[in-house]
Scaffold this motif. Structure first.
Motif, PDB file in Angstrom:
ATOM      1  N   MET A  31       0.823  -1.221  -0.077  1.00  0.00           N
ATOM      2  CA  MET A  31      -0.005  -0.158  -0.005  1.00  0.00           C
ATOM      3  C   MET A  31       0.982   1.070   0.041  1.00  0.00           C
ATOM      4  N   TYR A  73      -6.714  -5.872  -0.570  1.00  0.00           N
ATOM      5  CA  TYR A  73      -7.120  -4.841  -1.230  1.00  0.00           C
ATOM      6  C   TYR A  73      -6.267  -4.352  -2.636  1.00  0.00           C
ATOM      7  N   THR A  94     -12.127   2.326  -4.090  1.00  0.00           N
ATOM      8  CA  THR A  94     -13.310   2.232  -3.075  1.00  0.00           C
ATOM      9  C   THR A  94     -13.788   0.815  -2.969  1.00  0.00           C
ATOM     10  N   TRP A 112     -10.980  -1.634  -1.431  1.00  0.00           N
ATOM     11  CA  TRP A 112     -10.993  -1.285   0.004  1.00  0.00           C
ATOM     12  C   TRP A 112     -12.303  -2.001   0.920  1.00  0.00           C
ATOM     13  N   THR A 164     -10.581   0.292  10.511  1.00  0.00           N
ATOM     14  CA  THR A 164      -9.322   0.285   9.546  1.00  0.00           C
ATOM     15  C   THR A 164      -9.031   1.587   8.792  1.00  0.00           C
ATOM     16  N   ASN A 165      -9.921   2.472   8.906  1.00  0.00           N
ATOM     17  CA  ASN A 165      -9.742   3.835   8.627  1.00  0.00           C
ATOM     18  C   ASN A 165      -8.501   4.524   9.713  1.00  0.00           C
ATOM     19  N   GLY A 216      -5.463   3.289   8.907  1.00  0.00           N
ATOM     20  CA  GLY A 216      -4.872   4.012   7.757  1.00  0.00           C
ATOM     21  C   GLY A 216      -4.265   5.188   7.959  1.00  0.00           C
TER      22      GLY A 216
END
Length: 108
Positions: A28, A64, A75, A78, A92-93, A96
């Motif tokens: 990522m 992802y 989107t 994810w 999870t945000n 992130g």
């Protein structure tokens, strides 16, 4: 001598697991940043999150990235990866944001 050999064998056995355990997080990051920043950020994130949270984020990251590489939008990829891991976007945000913070810190 036997103990040293056993320890070395054990350490070498774990090395690929450790590298594999960071695959999703590294991938990522590597979409936008160079490897040295990604390595630094991954280590910082791993130190910040619990082992279970890091493993979850890494699994989601791997799924992802695989989904994106298969043609899904960011989107869609994810959301599907998070749902597939049985997690929630709000959780999870948070991971992130911590990951992005670590990347920014490592970028200088």
């Amino acid at each position: 001598m036997t103990r040293t050999y056993l320890f070395a064998t054990f350490a070498l056995t774990l090395a690929p697991i450790s590298l594999h355990a960071q695959e999703g997080v590294m991938r990522m990051c590597a979409e936008r940043d160079p490897p040295e920043i990604c390595t630094c950020a991954t280590e910082r994130l791993q130190a910040e999150l619990s082992p279970d949270d890091f493993a979850l984020y890494d699994r989601i990251g791997t799924d992802y990235m695989n989904r994106k590489e298969s043609g899904e939008s960011m989107t869609e990829a994810w959301d599907a990866a998070v749902a597939g891991a049985g997690s929630r976007i709000s959780v999870t945000n948070t991971f992130g944001r911590a990951h992005r913070d670590a990347i920014n810190e490592c970028s200088g």
